[in-house]
Design a protein around this motif. Structure first.
Motif, PDB file in Angstrom:
ATOM      1  N   GLY A  87     -18.637   3.453   1.806  1.00  0.00           N
ATOM      2  CA  GLY A  87     -19.150   2.177   1.267  1.00  0.00           C
ATOM      3  C   GLY A  87     -18.282   1.513   0.155  1.00  0.00           C
ATOM      4  N   ASN A  88     -16.920   2.382  -0.072  1.00  0.00           N
ATOM      5  CA  ASN A  88     -16.094   1.900  -1.047  1.00  0.00           C
ATOM      6  C   ASN A  88     -14.842   1.646  -0.761  1.00  0.00           C
ATOM      7  OD1 ASN A  88     -18.045   2.009  -3.280  1.00  0.00           O
ATOM      8  ND2 ASN A  88     -18.004   4.095  -3.281  1.00  0.00           N
ATOM      9  N   PRO A  89     -14.016   0.488  -0.617  1.00  0.00           N
ATOM     10  CA  PRO A  89     -12.811   0.321   0.050  1.00  0.00           C
ATOM     11  C   PRO A  89     -11.538   1.027  -0.817  1.00  0.00           C
ATOM     12  CG  PRO A  89     -13.465  -1.730  -0.841  1.00  0.00           C
ATOM     13  CD  PRO A  89     -14.621  -0.679  -1.105  1.00  0.00           C
ATOM     14  N   VAL A  90     -10.735   1.143  -0.164  1.00  0.00           N
ATOM     15  CA  VAL A  90      -9.338   1.482  -0.790  1.00  0.00           C
ATOM     16  C   VAL A  90      -8.419   0.118  -0.966  1.00  0.00           C
ATOM     17  CG1 VAL A  90      -7.296   2.435  -0.554  1.00  0.00           C
ATOM     18  CG2 VAL A  90      -9.000   3.592   0.283  1.00  0.00           C
ATOM     19  N   VAL A  91      -8.214  -0.122  -2.250  1.00  0.00           N
ATOM     20  CA  VAL A  91      -7.718  -1.360  -2.502  1.00  0.00           C
ATOM     21  C   VAL A  91      -6.202  -1.568  -3.159  1.00  0.00           C
ATOM     22  CG1 VAL A  91     -10.070  -2.637  -2.919  1.00  0.00           C
ATOM     23  CG2 VAL A  91      -8.870  -1.451  -4.846  1.00  0.00           C
ATOM     24  N   VAL A 133      -3.760  10.579   4.867  1.00  0.00           N
ATOM     25  CA  VAL A 133      -3.812  10.371   6.298  1.00  0.00           C
ATOM     26  C   VAL A 133      -4.294   8.926   6.285  1.00  0.00           C
ATOM     27  CG1 VAL A 133      -4.589  10.962   8.396  1.00  0.00           C
ATOM     28  CG2 VAL A 133      -3.781  12.771   7.067  1.00  0.00           C
ATOM     29  N   LEU A 134      -3.928   8.043   7.094  1.00  0.00           N
ATOM     30  CA  LEU A 134      -4.232   6.653   7.248  1.00  0.00           C
ATOM     31  C   LEU A 134      -4.965   6.584   8.762  1.00  0.00           C
ATOM     32  CD1 LEU A 134      -4.234   3.577   6.285  1.00  0.00           C
ATOM     33  CD2 LEU A 134      -2.327   3.392   7.568  1.00  0.00           C
ATOM     34  N   ALA A 135      -6.460   6.478   8.876  1.00  0.00           N
ATOM     35  CA  ALA A 135      -7.051   6.530  10.011  1.00  0.00           C
ATOM     36  C   ALA A 135      -8.139   5.186  10.174  1.00  0.00           C
ATOM     37  CB  ALA A 135      -7.774   7.788  10.299  1.00  0.00           C
ATOM     38  N   THR A 136      -7.543   4.009   9.499  1.00  0.00           N
ATOM     39  CA  THR A 136      -8.551   2.936   9.326  1.00  0.00           C
ATOM     40  C   THR A 136      -8.704   2.246  10.756  1.00  0.00           C
ATOM     41  OG1 THR A 136      -6.477   1.844   8.682  1.00  0.00           O
ATOM     42  CG2 THR A 136      -7.750   2.695   6.804  1.00  0.00           C
ATOM     43  N   GLY A 137      -8.263   2.675  11.901  1.00  0.00           N
ATOM     44  CA  GLY A 137      -8.569   1.662  13.129  1.00  0.00           C
ATOM     45  C   GLY A 137      -7.464   0.687  13.036  1.00  0.00           C
ATOM     46  N   GLY A 138      -7.722   0.148  14.418  1.00  0.00           N
ATOM     47  CA  GLY A 138      -6.800  -1.086  14.882  1.00  0.00           C
ATOM     48  C   GLY A 138      -7.234  -2.418  14.639  1.00  0.00           C
ATOM     49  N   GLU A 182       8.968   7.611  -6.073  1.00  0.00           N
ATOM     50  CA  GLU A 182      10.015   8.176  -5.261  1.00  0.00           C
ATOM     51  C   GLU A 182       9.763   8.288  -3.738  1.00  0.00           C
ATOM     52  OE1 GLU A 182      11.680  11.721  -7.477  1.00  0.00           O
ATOM     53  OE2 GLU A 182      12.467  10.293  -9.119  1.00  0.00           O
ATOM     54  N   GLY A 183       9.204   7.618  -3.114  1.00  0.00           N
ATOM     55  CA  GLY A 183       8.878   7.515  -1.783  1.00  0.00           C
ATOM     56  C   GLY A 183       7.779   8.488  -1.434  1.00  0.00           C
ATOM     57  N   ARG A 184       6.878   8.715  -2.333  1.00  0.00           N
ATOM     58  CA  ARG A 184       5.618   9.757  -2.258  1.00  0.00           C
ATOM     59  C   ARG A 184       4.535   8.972  -2.821  1.00  0.00           C
ATOM     60  NH1 ARG A 184       5.802  14.892  -0.785  1.00  0.00           N
ATOM     61  NH2 ARG A 184       3.716  15.229  -1.837  1.00  0.00           N
ATOM     62  N   ILE A 185       3.260   8.727  -2.027  1.00  0.00           N
ATOM     63  CA  ILE A 185       2.078   8.185  -2.733  1.00  0.00           C
ATOM     64  C   ILE A 185       1.630   9.103  -3.671  1.00  0.00           C
ATOM     65  CG2 ILE A 185      -0.153   7.420  -1.989  1.00  0.00           C
ATOM     66  CD1 ILE A 185       0.801   6.727   0.771  1.00  0.00           C
ATOM     67  N   THR A 186       1.271   8.755  -4.593  1.00  0.00           N
ATOM     68  CA  THR A 186       0.496   9.553  -5.654  1.00  0.00           C
ATOM     69  C   THR A 186      -0.987   9.479  -5.976  1.00  0.00           C
ATOM     70  OG1 THR A 186       0.902   8.049  -7.437  1.00  0.00           O
ATOM     71  CG2 THR A 186       2.639   9.766  -7.062  1.00  0.00           C
ATOM     72  N   ALA A 187      -1.409   8.433  -5.369  1.00  0.00           N
ATOM     73  CA  ALA A 187      -2.876   8.162  -5.596  1.00  0.00           C
ATOM     74  C   ALA A 187      -3.231   6.533  -4.766  1.00  0.00           C
ATOM     75  CB  ALA A 187      -3.282   8.048  -6.978  1.00  0.00           C
ATOM     76  N   VAL A 188      -4.592   6.638  -4.556  1.00  0.00           N
ATOM     77  CA  VAL A 188      -5.058   5.382  -4.003  1.00  0.00           C
ATOM     78  C   VAL A 188      -6.156   5.003  -4.796  1.00  0.00           C
ATOM     79  CG1 VAL A 188      -4.475   6.005  -1.601  1.00  0.00           C
ATOM     80  CG2 VAL A 188      -6.658   6.465  -2.304  1.00  0.00           C
ATOM     81  N   SER A 189      -6.419   3.624  -5.001  1.00  0.00           N
ATOM     82  CA  SER A 189      -7.394   2.953  -5.940  1.00  0.00           C
ATOM     83  C   SER A 189      -8.527   2.707  -5.023  1.00  0.00           C
ATOM     84  CB  SER A 189      -6.825   1.793  -6.536  1.00  0.00           C
ATOM     85  OG  SER A 189      -5.641   2.022  -7.319  1.00  0.00           O
ATOM     86  N   GLU A 229      -0.579  -3.953   8.172  1.00  0.00           N
ATOM     87  CA  GLU A 229      -1.400  -3.028   7.666  1.00  0.00           C
ATOM     88  C   GLU A 229      -1.849  -3.146   6.419  1.00  0.00           C
ATOM     89  OE1 GLU A 229      -2.858   0.034   5.840  1.00  0.00           O
ATOM     90  OE2 GLU A 229      -0.729   0.151   5.660  1.00  0.00           O
ATOM     91  N   PRO A 230      -3.127  -3.239   6.034  1.00  0.00           N
ATOM     92  CA  PRO A 230      -3.623  -3.904   4.782  1.00  0.00           C
ATOM     93  C   PRO A 230      -3.646  -2.785   3.422  1.00  0.00           C
ATOM     94  CG  PRO A 230      -5.429  -3.523   6.169  1.00  0.00           C
ATOM     95  CD  PRO A 230      -4.269  -3.342   7.077  1.00  0.00           C
ATOM     96  N   VAL A 231      -3.730  -1.428   3.747  1.00  0.00           N
ATOM     97  CA  VAL A 231      -3.713  -0.607   2.783  1.00  0.00           C
ATOM     98  C   VAL A 231      -2.721  -0.137   2.247  1.00  0.00           C
ATOM     99  CG1 VAL A 231      -4.643   1.874   2.169  1.00  0.00           C
ATOM    100  CG2 VAL A 231      -6.013   0.336   3.931  1.00  0.00           C
TER     101      VAL A 231
END
Length: 423
Positions: A280-284, A313-318, A290-297, A333-335
Motif C-alpha cells: 500500500g505504500n510506494p517507493v518514491v 531486487v526490482l520486481a515492479t512489473g512491466g 559509490e555505485g551502491r544503493i544504500t536505501a529506498v524511500s 523505469e520509474p523507481v
C-alpha cells in the motif's frame, strides 16, 4: 525511523515473491514492499513457461526450445536449469493446488475465449478440462457473468478440438443483483447458501439441478472459474457427485479466482519463510553511494521513511504493472531510473498492424548475467541491484506465453544472487 533488512524486494507478484522466498531460505532477512495489488488477481492462474517461438504452432517441449532463444532473452540469462528449479519451488509452494509437475511437456488448457493455450502448470480445478482428454464437453455460462459466453466459446473450441463441445447459458441459482461480482457468486457456493429453507436446498445442489437438464452425452462440464474460493475443492466435489461427471473451471480474466488462490498461497509461503511484507505504500526515491544503493524511500502517509538494505531486487512489473512507464519523451523505469533500451524515433516503437511483432512489447531494463540492470554503456547501474520478472526487457511475454516462467525463474535467481552477495 529507519527500516533495515539484508534483502529488500520491491514488487509483490510472482517475481517478487520468488525472490523474497529464495533470499529468506538462504538465510537472509528479507522484506518485500509493494505499492498496489499485484497482477495475480488479474491473471488466469495458468503458469506458462514457453508456448510459442518463431511460428504459430504451440511448443510441445518448452525446455528444449529455450536454448534457441536470443542471447538477450531472460531465460538465456538464467539458464534452463534455473527455470526447472523455479518450477520445482513453485510445485512445493502450491502442492495440492496445481498440476503439471509430472511432465516437461506443455498441456493445452481451454480459455474463456474459446481457444486452447499451451501451459506448464495449471490449477487442479482446471485439470479435467485439458484438451488432451478427448471427451465430449459441456460449457456452462451464467447470465450475470458476461465475460464468459459459453455458447461462443464452445463453438470456437468445437472447431479446433477432436471432441464435441456444446455451450449453454443459465441463470445462477438464487436472487442476486444483475451486476453481482463473481466473488459474491463464489462466496455463495463456498457457503452453500440456502435457497429453499423448507427443503434445505443449497446453492450447489440447485446449480447441479439446473445443469443436469443440459448434460446430454457430455462426459465433463466446464464452468467459469467462480466455483468457490476458500472451499473450491468441496464445491467441485459436490457438483461432481450430483452430476456424475468431472467438473472443471475455465480460467478467466480479472477478477480471477484462481489468481487470488495462488496469491494467497504465495503470501502464506512468504509468512512461513519469515519475510516481512508491507503493501500500500510506494517507493518514491532512493539514495546511493559509490555505485551502491544504500536505501529506498517509502511514502507512508505524509512521511518518507528510509528502508535500508544491503541488496535490492526490482520486481515492479512491466508496462501493465507500471514497472515500466512512458511519456512522449521516452520509456523509463520509474523507481531507480534504470536505462530502458528503445529506438530514438517514437514511430519505431510499434508496427501499424495490431498483431505484428511489436517492438514495445520487448521494452524493459537490460541486465547482465547476474541480472543487474545495465546503463547505456553496458555497465551495471548499481552493484547491489537486480531486476526480475516483467520489468526485464528482451522478450515478448504475451506473444511467447512466457510471463510466469520468466517471473519465477528470474525472481528465484535474483533472490539467490542477492543472498550470496551479502557482505
Amino acid at each position: 525511523m529507519a527500516i533495515e533488512s539484508d534483502v529488500l524486494v520491491i514488487g509483490g507478484g510472482l517475481a517478487g515473491a520468488s525472490a523474497a522466498i529464495e533470499a529468506a531460505r538462504g538465510g537472509a532477512s528479507a522484506r518485500l514492499v509493494t505499492h498496489k495489488e499485484n497482477t495475480l488477481r488479474n491473471a488466469s492462474g495458468l503458469i506458462d513457461v514457453l508456448g510459442y517461438h518463431g511460428s504459430d504452432e504451440p511448443i510441445v517441449e518448452p525446455f528444449e526450445a529455450i536454448p534457441d532463444l536470443p542471447d538477450h532473452h531472460p531465460y538465456r540469462k538464467v539458464g534452463v536449469d534455473a527455470v526447472r528449479e523455479s518450477l520445482a519451488l513453485f510445485d512445493e509452494i502450491t502442492e495440492g493446488l496445481y498440476e503439471g509437475g509430472h511432465t516437461e511437456t506443455n498441456a493445452l488448457s481451454p480459455t474463456y475465449g474459446g481457444r486452447v493455450k499451451p501451459t506448464s502448470r495449471y490449477p487442479k480445478s482446471a485439470a479435467a478440462g485439458l484438451a488432451s482428454r478427448a471427451e465430449d464437453t459441456l460449457l456452462v455460462g451464467f447470465e450475470t457473468v458476461t465475460t464468459f459466453d459459453a455458447p461462443l466459446s464452445a463453438e470456437r473450441l468445437d472447431s479446433s478440438v477432436p471432441f464435441e463441445v456444446r455451450g449453454v447459458t443459465i441463470p445462477f441459482p438464487g436472487e442476486f443483483r444483475a451486476d453481482a461480482r463473481i466473488t459474491r457468486l463464489a462466496r455463495a457456493l463456498d457457503a452453500d447458501e440456502l435457497l429453499d429453507r423448507e427443503n434445505r436446498t443449497g446453492t450447489r445442489e440447485a446449480l447441479a439441478e439446473r445443469v443436469s437438464e443440459h448434460l446430454g452425452d457430455a462426459k465433463r462440464i466446464g464452468f467459469p472459474a467462480i466455483l468457490g474460493d476458500e472451499e473450491h475443492r468441496e464445491v467441485r466435489e459436490t457438483l461432481e457427485d450430483e452430476l456424475g461427471v468431472p467438473v472443471f473451471e475455465v480460467p478467466m480474466g480479472p477478477p480471477s479466482l484462481p489468481g487470488m488462490r495462488l496469491e494467497d498461497r504465495l503470501y502464506e509461503a512468504l509468512e512461513t519463510e519469515g519475510v516481512r511484507v508491507e503493501s500500500g505504500n510506494p517507493v518514491v526515491g532512493y539514495t546511493a553511494d559509490e555505485g551502491r544503493i544504500t536505501a529506498v524511500s517509502v511514502d507512508r502517509g505524509r512521511r518518507e521513511i528510509p528502508y535500508h538494505a544491503d541488496q535490492f531486487v526490482l520486481a515492479t512489473g512491466g508496462l501493465v504493472g507500471k514497472g515500466i512507464d512512458s511519456t512522449r519523451e521516452g520509456v523509463f523505469e520509474p523507481v531507480f531510473d534504470c536505462h530502458v533500451p528503445q529506438p530514438e524515433e517514437r514511430y519505431e516503437w510499434f508496427h501499424d498492424e495490431a498483431f505484428d511483432d511489436q517492438p514495445y512489447a520487448r521494452f524493459g531494463v537490460a541486465v547482465d548475467d547476474d541480472l543487474r540492470p545495465l546503463d547505456p554503456e553496458g555497465d551495471p547501474e548499481f552493484s547491489n541491484l537486480r531486476a526480475a520478472g516483467a520489468v526485464l526487457g528482451g522478450y515478448d511475454m504475451a506473444r511467447e506465453k512466457s510471463a510466469s516462467g520468466v517471473s519465477l525463474s528470474t525472481g528465484q535467481v535474483a533472490g539467490r544472487n542477492a543472498n550470496e552477495d551479502l557482505q
